[in-house]
Design a protein around this motif. Structure first.
Motif, PDB file in Angstrom:
ATOM      1  N   GLN A 120       0.809  -1.222   0.000  1.00  0.00           N
ATOM      2  CA  GLN A 120       0.000   0.000   0.000  1.00  0.00           C
ATOM      3  C   GLN A 120       0.838   1.265   0.000  1.00  0.00           C
ATOM      4  O   GLN A 120       0.371   2.321  -0.417  1.00  0.00           O
ATOM      5  N   GLN A 147      -5.632   9.031  -7.844  1.00  0.00           N
ATOM      6  CA  GLN A 147      -4.553   8.167  -7.349  1.00  0.00           C
ATOM      7  C   GLN A 147      -4.358   6.968  -8.273  1.00  0.00           C
ATOM      8  O   GLN A 147      -3.232   6.553  -8.549  1.00  0.00           O
ATOM      9  N   ILE A 189      -5.795   2.108  -3.098  1.00  0.00           N
ATOM     10  CA  ILE A 189      -6.343   3.153  -3.972  1.00  0.00           C
ATOM     11  C   ILE A 189      -7.596   3.746  -3.322  1.00  0.00           C
ATOM     12  O   ILE A 189      -8.555   3.036  -3.040  1.00  0.00           O
ATOM     13  N   ALA A 248       0.965   3.244  -3.179  1.00  0.00           N
ATOM     14  CA  ALA A 248      -0.195   4.018  -3.607  1.00  0.00           C
ATOM     15  C   ALA A 248      -0.042   5.497  -3.285  1.00  0.00           C
ATOM     16  O   ALA A 248      -0.781   6.326  -3.815  1.00  0.00           O
ATOM     17  N   TYR A 260      -6.886  -3.294  -9.330  1.00  0.00           N
ATOM     18  CA  TYR A 260      -6.641  -2.378  -8.208  1.00  0.00           C
ATOM     19  C   TYR A 260      -7.629  -2.660  -7.093  1.00  0.00           C
ATOM     20  O   TYR A 260      -8.711  -3.220  -7.296  1.00  0.00           O
ATOM     21  N   VAL A 265      -2.556  -3.416  -7.642  1.00  0.00           N
ATOM     22  CA  VAL A 265      -2.117  -2.297  -6.818  1.00  0.00           C
ATOM     23  C   VAL A 265      -3.157  -2.089  -5.721  1.00  0.00           C
ATOM     24  O   VAL A 265      -4.368  -2.173  -5.955  1.00  0.00           O
TER      25      VAL A 265
END
Length: 640
Positions: free
Chosen positions: A577, A616, A611, A580, A628, A608
């Motif tokens: 994280q 972002q 978010i 991010a 995501y 990912v």
């Protein structure tokens, strides 16, 4: 069809054609030979019988003629003998129904032999006495032809089986490099780069093997280069060059990621002004060497108490981030920290507990990075102001339960499966679809809803990780959560379960008995991979063999080589994280790109995390991440 089977089938067909051709030629020659032999035998019989019948015919002895003919019938294969007396036209006919033994009727019905007969006139000087006609019986030909053909078939069958066996063994030996090449090609396709294959003796295969070895070496070099690039970027952007510890930039992003997910722990800010005295007395080289040795000692001793992230954030300031620990552990960590630093202070010739201050801020409730850093800094300044070694930032929030109460509450919840669930969708980047859902658990105790970050430190502390994981997995099956959606369901595993071989066996039995193992994903934190790779490999093999999926959580958080990706071969990785929160102008974006390239180069899905908003997410568009996750699509309650 494989190449081996194609060549094997071709040899089989060619050998069968050869045998059939030889058998046909042998059959034709044998048939012709037997026909000629029967004709010769018929001529001999006709001449012999004619000579024997001459005296009898001259005497007009009918009974004697019949006796002589019967003798001939009993001694050979004759179908009919017809004797016509020319004196009075009288005709005698003898029919013989010879039965052919050991020859199947269907073979006789083929009519392979035509009727053969021989007619002669019996004379006595110039006087013609009678005509003799003998018809041969084909039984002899069928019997001999069947015997010869049977022997040929048996012989050819034995030769055929021997030849096929030798062909199979020979082809296996000749094509062994191709089999090895095929396996090597599959490994390359799965991004596994093993040792080079030995060169075979066959010229064509040798060139092919050399080409594959060269290609494998180049791909391996590409992966190694990517791995080295990640290490170089980490060292360049996130590591303090003197101490070898993470720098301020890394610890801030790590704190950000830590605060964005449910957890507990504390942040320690340590100021060591005694290092300035070392600098004044011995110079910057001795100071830097002291800092390096101090960093090694801190990592060695503090990790024995609890896993932590130690960073050098200024010339004489260090930050210690301790995650997933309850208050008693944090206290022990502080005591160990003071002892370790005081030992190094004494070695440097300074007085212990002087020019050395610690500020502690414990995470309680919802906090931001600014709040955490401010509280820790305030505690540090208060420690300096009061001339104390440490100051713990005061917080009026009390602990929910004592350790014994946690043990009872958690044990009861696990035994009776009292956990509640939430799941968070993970969206595909290319299209608006959910690829999987991550499962979170909650617990109600005394009308208070506790999230995982509040009770998981006590689960680890009380060694309840395996029991908790089994409880949650059984609950997923009991409430049929896998049948509610077609998307996969991701379940986080604790460190204790990952290293527990008994849990591996239990999980294997569970997955084999489950109807939808392909819908289950198990997530392994990257820290567990670095701490016990062998156990992770064993667990991942069980999961993969049973048809389930697994991924690496907090990918990129740890400092180390990415080579484990080749041995584990996860189906996906989740970027930590902390990535991010990378800004466009930060060098960390290069590290993030390199991490994505390493995973994508091994054909591993990249997700990912953390978010919160579309702006972002837009930073990761050009990185080609696959999916995501974050509060941009928040978790929702699961009705049980």
């Amino acid at each position: 069809m494989t190449l081996f089977r194609q060549i094997y089938a071709l040899l089989f067909a060619l050998f069968l054609l050869t045998i059939a051709s030889v058998a046909y030629v042998q059959f034709s020659e044998t048939q012709g030979f037997l026909t000629k032999q029967m004709e010769s035998d018929l001529n001999n019989a006709s001449n012999s019988l004619g000579l024997m019948l001459t005296p009898v015919l001259e005497a007009g002895d009918t009974a004697g003629a019949e006796t002589l003919v019967n003798v001939i019938f009993e001694g050979g294969y004759y179908q009919q003998i017809k004797l016509t007396w020319l004196v009075d036209g009288k005709q005698q006919v003898w029919d013989n129904t010879v039965k052919v033994n050991n020859v199947p009727q269907w073979f006789i019905d083929l009519n392979l032999f035509a009727n053969i007969n021989k007619q002669t006139t019996i004379t006595s000087g110039w006087l013609q006495l009678a005509t003799l006609e003998i018809t041969a019986h084909p039984g002899f030909g069928y019997q001999e032809l069947w015997r010869i053909i049977s022997d040929i078939i048996i012989l050819f069958s034995i030769l055929f089986l021997i030849a096929i066996a030798f062909a199979r063994i020979g082809l296996s030996w000749i094509l062994k490099p191709l089999n090895t090449l095929s396996l090597h090609a599959k490994q390359i396709a799965e991004r596994q780069f093993g040792s080079d294959m030995p060169a075979p003796k066959t010229k064509e295969l040798k060139e092919l093997v050399d080409a594959f070895n060269s290609m494998s070496a180049q791909l391996k070099q590409v992966f190694s280069s990517l791995d080295e690039e990640v290490s170089a970027l980490r060292k360049k952007n996130l590591v303090d060059q003197v101490s070898g510890l993470p720098n301020r930039q890394y610890i801030v992003s790590r704190i950000n990621g830590w605060l964005s997910e449910p957890s507990t722990g504390a942040l320690y800010l340590v100021k060591m002004d005694w290092l300035e005295d070392v600098h004044s007395k011995y110079g910057f080289q001795v100071r830097d060497e002291t800092i390096r040795i101090l960093s090694e000692k801190l990592q060695q001793h503090q990790d024995e108490i609890a896993h932590s992230v130690i960073a050098r954030i200024a010339a004489y300031e260090f930050a210690f981030l301790v995650e997933d620990c309850e208050h008693d552990q944090l206290t022990k960590y502080l005591q160990s920290l003071i002892r370790t630093v005081n030992k190094e202070i004494s070695k440097a010739g300074s007085k212990p507990n002087e020019q050395f201050n610690i500020g502690v801020a414990e995470r309680l409730g919802q906090m931001t990075v600014s709040d955490m850093m401010a509280q820790a800094d305030n505690a540090l300044q208060q420690s300096i102001k009061e001339a104390k070694v440490f100051h713990w930032f005061e917080n009026t929030q009390k602990q929910l339960f004592t350790r014994e109460e946690w043990r009872n509450n958690l044990g009861n919840a696990i035994q009776n499966k009292k956990f509640q669930f939430r799941w968070q969708p993970i969206q595909l980047s290319a299209k608006n679809e959910v690829c999987q859902r991550e499962l979170y658990c909650q617990l109600n105790i005394e009308d208070t809803t506790l999230h995982a970050g509040q009770f998981m430190p006590y689960v680890e502390l009380l060694s309840l990780g395996t029991l908790l994981d089994r409880c949650l997995i059984e609950s997923v099956n009991q409430y049929k959560l896998l049948e509610r959606n077609y998307e996969r369901l991701a379940i986080n595993l604790t460190n204790q379960s990952i290293s527990d071989t008994e849990f591996h066996g239990w999980l294997k039995q569970f997955l084999r008995a489950n109807k939808y193992p392909e819908r289950i994903c198990f997530e392994i934190p990257e820290a567990s991979v670095y701490s016990d790779l062998e156990a992770c490999e064993s667990l991942c093999k069980v999961i993969r063999d049973c048809g389930a999926h697994f991924g690496i959580d907090h990918f990129g958080r740890q400092f180390g080589s990415m080579a484990y990706l080749q041995s584990l071969r996860p189906h996906y990785v989740k970027l930590d994280q902390s990535f991010a929160y990378i800004e466009d102008n930060q060098h960390n974006s290069e590290l993030c790109r390199a991490l994505v390239n390493v995973a994508k180069g091994l054909d591993i899905q990249v997700i990912v995390t953390g978010i919160q908003e579309k702006q972002q997410l837009s930073r990761f568009t050009e990185l080609r991440v696959d999916a995501y996750q974050g509060f941009i699509s928040p978790p929702v309650n699961v009705k049980l």
